[in-house]
Motif scaffolding. Structure first.
Motif, PDB file in Angstrom:
ATOM      1  N   SER A  44       1.049  -1.287   0.544  1.00 45.27           N
ATOM      2  CA  SER A  44       0.126  -0.363   0.075  1.00 45.27           C
ATOM      3  C   SER A  44       0.873   1.304   0.063  1.00 45.27           C
ATOM      4  O   SER A  44       1.914   1.326   0.633  1.00 45.27           O
ATOM      5  CB  SER A  44      -0.929   0.204   1.156  1.00 45.27           C
ATOM      6  OG  SER A  44      -0.495   0.460   1.963  1.00 45.27           O
ATOM      7  N   GLY A  45       0.194   1.943  -0.834  1.00 43.73           N
ATOM      8  CA  GLY A  45       1.131   3.705  -0.426  1.00 43.73           C
ATOM      9  C   GLY A  45       2.504   3.663  -2.286  1.00 43.73           C
ATOM     10  O   GLY A  45       3.172   3.971  -2.419  1.00 43.73           O
ATOM     11  N   CYS A  46       2.242   2.241  -2.633  1.00 42.52           N
ATOM     12  CA  CYS A  46       3.299   1.872  -3.594  1.00 42.52           C
ATOM     13  C   CYS A  46       3.243   3.637  -4.974  1.00 42.52           C
ATOM     14  O   CYS A  46       3.428   3.401  -4.920  1.00 42.52           O
ATOM     15  CB  CYS A  46       3.505   0.396  -4.035  1.00 42.52           C
ATOM     16  SG  CYS A  46       3.050   0.063  -5.083  1.00 42.52           S
ATOM     17  N   GLY A  47       2.101   3.415  -5.150  1.00 47.82           N
ATOM     18  CA  GLY A  47       2.131   4.623  -6.229  1.00 47.82           C
ATOM     19  C   GLY A  47       0.546   3.540  -6.996  1.00 47.82           C
ATOM     20  O   GLY A  47       0.477   3.976  -8.461  1.00 47.82           O
ATOM     21  N   LYS A  48       0.013   2.700  -6.806  1.00 43.56           N
ATOM     22  CA  LYS A  48      -1.107   1.829  -7.749  1.00 43.56           C
ATOM     23  C   LYS A  48      -2.335   2.857  -8.403  1.00 43.56           C
ATOM     24  O   LYS A  48      -2.266   3.161  -9.384  1.00 43.56           O
ATOM     25  CB  LYS A  48      -1.538   0.847  -7.239  1.00 43.56           C
ATOM     26  CG  LYS A  48      -0.740  -0.491  -7.338  1.00 43.56           C
ATOM     27  CD  LYS A  48      -1.335  -2.001  -5.729  1.00 43.56           C
ATOM     28  CE  LYS A  48      -1.980  -0.667  -4.457  1.00 43.56           C
ATOM     29  NZ  LYS A  48      -1.276  -0.697  -3.740  1.00 43.56           N
ATOM     30  N   SER A  49      -2.766   3.450  -7.567  1.00 45.36           N
ATOM     31  CA  SER A  49      -3.576   4.218  -8.105  1.00 45.36           C
ATOM     32  C   SER A  49      -2.911   5.715  -8.528  1.00 45.36           C
ATOM     33  O   SER A  49      -3.921   6.337  -9.569  1.00 45.36           O
ATOM     34  CB  SER A  49      -4.137   5.540  -6.774  1.00 45.36           C
ATOM     35  OG  SER A  49      -4.946   4.253  -5.499  1.00 45.36           O
ATOM     36  N   THR A  50      -2.353   6.059  -7.964  1.00 45.62           N
ATOM     37  CA  THR A  50      -1.264   7.103  -9.046  1.00 45.62           C
ATOM     38  C   THR A  50      -1.411   6.745 -10.571  1.00 45.62           C
ATOM     39  O   THR A  50      -1.131   7.285 -11.468  1.00 45.62           O
ATOM     40  CB  THR A  50      -0.203   7.092  -8.825  1.00 45.62           C
ATOM     41  OG1 THR A  50      -0.242   8.009  -7.502  1.00 45.62           O
ATOM     42  CG2 THR A  50       0.667   8.326  -9.507  1.00 45.62           C
ATOM     43  N   ILE A  51      -0.881   5.156 -10.723  1.00 50.27           N
ATOM     44  CA  ILE A  51      -1.011   4.728 -12.263  1.00 50.27           C
ATOM     45  C   ILE A  51      -2.114   4.734 -13.313  1.00 50.27           C
ATOM     46  O   ILE A  51      -2.362   5.266 -14.147  1.00 50.27           O
ATOM     47  CB  ILE A  51       0.127   3.371 -12.332  1.00 50.27           C
ATOM     48  CG1 ILE A  51       0.905   3.314 -12.560  1.00 50.27           C
ATOM     49  CG2 ILE A  51      -0.481   2.348 -13.369  1.00 50.27           C
ATOM     50  CD1 ILE A  51       1.305   2.287 -11.593  1.00 50.27           C
ATOM     51  N   LEU A  52      -3.450   4.321 -12.787  1.00 54.09           N
ATOM     52  CA  LEU A  52      -4.612   4.423 -12.726  1.00 54.09           C
ATOM     53  C   LEU A  52      -5.031   5.853 -13.310  1.00 54.09           C
ATOM     54  O   LEU A  52      -6.006   6.119 -13.706  1.00 54.09           O
ATOM     55  CB  LEU A  52      -4.777   4.036 -12.257  1.00 54.09           C
ATOM     56  CG  LEU A  52      -5.764   2.452 -11.981  1.00 54.09           C
ATOM     57  CD1 LEU A  52      -7.116   1.884 -10.979  1.00 54.09           C
ATOM     58  CD2 LEU A  52      -5.659   1.615 -13.069  1.00 54.09           C
ATOM     59  N   SER A  53      -4.509   7.084 -11.887  1.00 55.88           N
ATOM     60  CA  SER A  53      -4.982   8.034 -12.110  1.00 55.88           C
ATOM     61  C   SER A  53      -4.321   8.808 -12.880  1.00 55.88           C
ATOM     62  O   SER A  53      -5.252   9.971 -14.289  1.00 55.88           O
ATOM     63  CB  SER A  53      -4.421   9.211 -11.004  1.00 55.88           C
ATOM     64  OG  SER A  53      -4.964   8.484  -9.605  1.00 55.88           O
ATOM     65  N   ILE A  54      -3.381   8.458 -13.901  1.00 55.92           N
ATOM     66  CA  ILE A  54      -2.847   9.432 -14.742  1.00 55.92           C
ATOM     67  C   ILE A  54      -3.618   8.395 -16.192  1.00 55.92           C
ATOM     68  O   ILE A  54      -3.372   9.488 -16.821  1.00 55.92           O
ATOM     69  CB  ILE A  54      -1.103   9.038 -14.758  1.00 55.92           C
ATOM     70  CG1 ILE A  54      -0.388   9.525 -13.803  1.00 55.92           C
ATOM     71  CG2 ILE A  54      -0.384   9.145 -16.328  1.00 55.92           C
ATOM     72  CD1 ILE A  54       1.642   9.139 -13.416  1.00 55.92           C
ATOM     73  N   LEU A  55      -3.313   7.141 -16.583  1.00 56.01           N
ATOM     74  CA  LEU A  55      -4.459   6.745 -17.001  1.00 56.01           C
ATOM     75  C   LEU A  55      -5.431   7.804 -17.624  1.00 56.01           C
ATOM     76  O   LEU A  55      -6.048   7.811 -18.899  1.00 56.01           O
ATOM     77  CB  LEU A  55      -4.411   5.340 -17.192  1.00 56.01           C
ATOM     78  CG  LEU A  55      -2.987   4.375 -17.343  1.00 56.01           C
ATOM     79  CD1 LEU A  55      -4.203   3.154 -16.883  1.00 56.01           C
ATOM     80  CD2 LEU A  55      -2.783   4.301 -18.785  1.00 56.01           C
ATOM     81  N   SER A  56      -6.485   7.909 -16.514  1.00 58.24           N
ATOM     82  CA  SER A  56      -7.790   8.565 -16.603  1.00 58.24           C
ATOM     83  C   SER A  56      -7.649   9.889 -16.622  1.00 58.24           C
ATOM     84  O   SER A  56      -8.358  10.498 -16.356  1.00 58.24           O
ATOM     85  CB  SER A  56      -8.777   8.087 -15.734  1.00 58.24           C
ATOM     86  OG  SER A  56      -8.001   8.032 -14.394  1.00 58.24           O
TER      87      SER A  56
END
Ligand SMILES: Nc1ncnc2c1ncn2[C@@H]1O[C@H](COP(=O)(O)OP(=O)(O)O)[C@@H](O)[C@H]1O
Ligand SMILES: [Mg+2]
Lengths: 264, 249
Positions: free
Chosen positions: B43-55
């Protein structure tokens, strides 16, 4: 009848009794107060020159009614309050929208808003009279100073506390700023609007009365001021009573609007 | 199968007054059409960040993102359902179409059909507060599907739910996504969930997120996600990925 139903009937009866008791107590308090006041005045235990009495208030009311001045004074105060309330609402929503739209502007004006908001506006009364003139304009100005600032701050705070998740959701649909405003910020702030309308109407009335005390030739504030200057306490207390009724009615109208809005 | 999305040497850093936080570093990944791919990582590694960039919710700092399809549309299902309490279920589901100004009669009928197909017909005119957590999440999925996206991004879609609801709903969501023929990228920290749903699993390192390993998931007797948990390869994958994640307390 089942035991549940009997129990429920008992519950309802108990609630009804409680309600009646409360209403009865409320009426009792006002009756005892008025009767006590009248008796003290009649028996000369208090000086009616200073305290007036319910009887005097009624006869003052009747004579005001007969000389036709009464409704004009009430109307003037109501009119000024509604005018100030309307302008303050428009300014409040408009400025809050601008501040929400341009965060940089909001940051810049933030300290000024805070200072103006915390300043006791009565202190500006004499200045306003000198600058704007001793007319209805300075009364409205005074009322606006009090009501508009607080309306701006309340509505802006409401806008800013819009659920971030709602905004993220809209952004994920590539929403424009205007779409975020109309689809999430406005509708999620209905309660904010109602609450600030309530505060706004009270503040407008306070401002108007303050203005009338300072400059006016008409209105309930003027009656109070005039009454105290000629030491007509009957007139002062009658006006205060009327003011109480007017202020309650205006607040009541806002709660009617509230009920309409909340139903949806 | 064709590649629908290419993520090439993606970088992302966040800035604050004190420091630079490197969230994503050199992530390269090809997403194939109609596949279900999961991204797992601490957790906190940057998973959501990847999705946020895609969208488009966040700007990338470097690298390339290429869609091999014209007007490739993304649907983002966020962790929180964020249903608007002042809108009915149907109105909530139409939100994306309204924003993209595609609220045609035809599209509206399609959304109503989706709600019908996935058991929400009776709730269409109700408000969200009358729905359970699992139902709400299902509405959120349909709201995402309503704009007819080519790729679905799912950010821990079940994490707010209790265990039983989560199992049942992941089954449902899987079925819906397969029936609608969508490509799905799901972020999760639940390994079992990832293995039972995915065709492939990308394991990320701790922050900054780098691709540590990619697993092709082959389960004998692959069927519904709940059932997949009983396959014999399941625990083998679980152990392997668990070791990759290298969790220390
Ligand atoms: N808007 C932001 N500003 C600064 N740092 C952020 C922001 N969003 C995320 N981060 C940081 O980036 C890292 C990765 O976040 P995130 O992608 O949400 O992790 P995950 O989804 O894997 O749990 C976290 O350390 C988080 O603190
Ligand atoms: Mg996350």
């Amino acid at each position: 009848m089942s035991t549940y139903e009997i129990e429920h009937q008992q519950f309802l009866r108990k609630k009804k009794r409680e309600k009646r008791l409360i209403l009865f107590s409320q009426i009792a308090i006002i009756v005892i107060f008025l009767v006590g006041w009248e008796l003290l005045a009649k028996s000369h235990l208090v000086n009616t020159f200073l305290t007036s009495s319910p009887g005097n208030v009624i006869s003052t009311f009747v004579s005001l009614h007969q000389t036709n001045g009464l409704y004009n004074h009430i109307w003037i105060t109501v009119y000024e309050t509604i005018l100030s309330f309307t302008i303050a609402t428009v300014i409040g929503i408009g400025v809050a929208t601008i501040l929400w739209w341009c965060p940089k502007v909001a940051k810049i004006v933030d300290p000024y808003l805070t200072v103006i908001n915390s300043l006791p506006k009565v202190a500006l009364g004499p200045l306003i009279i000198i600058w704007v003139g001793a007319s209805i304009n300075s009364i409205i100005f005074m009322a606006l100073l009090i009501s508009a600032i607080i309306t701006i701050i309340n509505i802006y705070n409401g806008f800013m506390t819009t659920d971030e998740n709602f905004i993220t959701l809209l952004k994920s649909f590539q929403a424009k700023k205007s779409q975020i405003f109309f689809k999430a910020v406005l509708p999620s702030n209905r309660l904010t609007f109602i609450n600030s309308l309530k505060i706004n109407i009270s503040m407008s009335l306070i401002g108007v009365i303050m203005g009338e005390l300072l400059v006016s030739k008409e209105g309930l504030g003027y009656l109070i001021m005039y009454g105290s200057q000629v030491f007509n306490i009957d007139l002062v207390i009658t006006s205060v009573f009327l003011l109480g009724i007017v202020s309650y009615l205006m607040y009541y109208i806002i709660t009617l609007i509230e009920k309409k809005l909340i139903k949806k | 199968m064709d590649t629908i999305l290419k993520i090439d040497h993606l970088n992302k850093s966040y800035h604050d007054m004190k420091s630079v936080i490197l969230a994503v570093e050199d992530v390269t990944l090809d997403i194939k059409e109609k596949e279900f791919i999961s991204i797992v990582g601490p957790s906190g590694c940057g998973k959501s960040t990847i999705l946020s960039i895609l969208s488009n919710l966040e700007k990338k700092s470097g690298g390339n993102i290429t869609f091999n399809k014209e007007n490739c549309k993304l649907g983002y299902m966020l962790q929180k359902d964020s249903l608007f309490p002042w809108r009915t279920i149907l109105e909530n589901c139409l939100l994306g179409l309204e924003i993209n100004q595609e609220l045609t009669q035809e599209n509206k009928e399609r959304v109503v059909r989706l709600l019908e197909t996935y058991g929400l017909k009776d709730f269409m005119d109700k408000y969200p507060d009358s729905l359970s957590g699992g139902m709400r999440q299902r509405v959120a999925l349909i709201r995402t599907l309503a704009i007819n996206p080519d790729i679905l991004l799912l950010d821990e879609p079940f994490s707010a739910l209790d265990y039983q609801t989560r199992l049942a709903l992941s089954d449902d969501v899987y079925k819906i996504i397969k029936q609608e023929g969508k490509t799905a990228i799901m972020v999760t920290h639940d390994l079992a969930e990832a293995i039972s749903l995915s065709d492939r699993i990308v394991v990320l390192t701790k922050r900054p997120a780098k691709v540590k390993k990619i697993y092709d998931i082959h389960l004998t007797d692959k069927s519904s996600p709940i059932h997949n948990r009983k396959c014999k390869e399941f625990s083998i994958y679980y152990d392997k990925i668990w070791r990759d994640l290298d969790v220390h307390l």
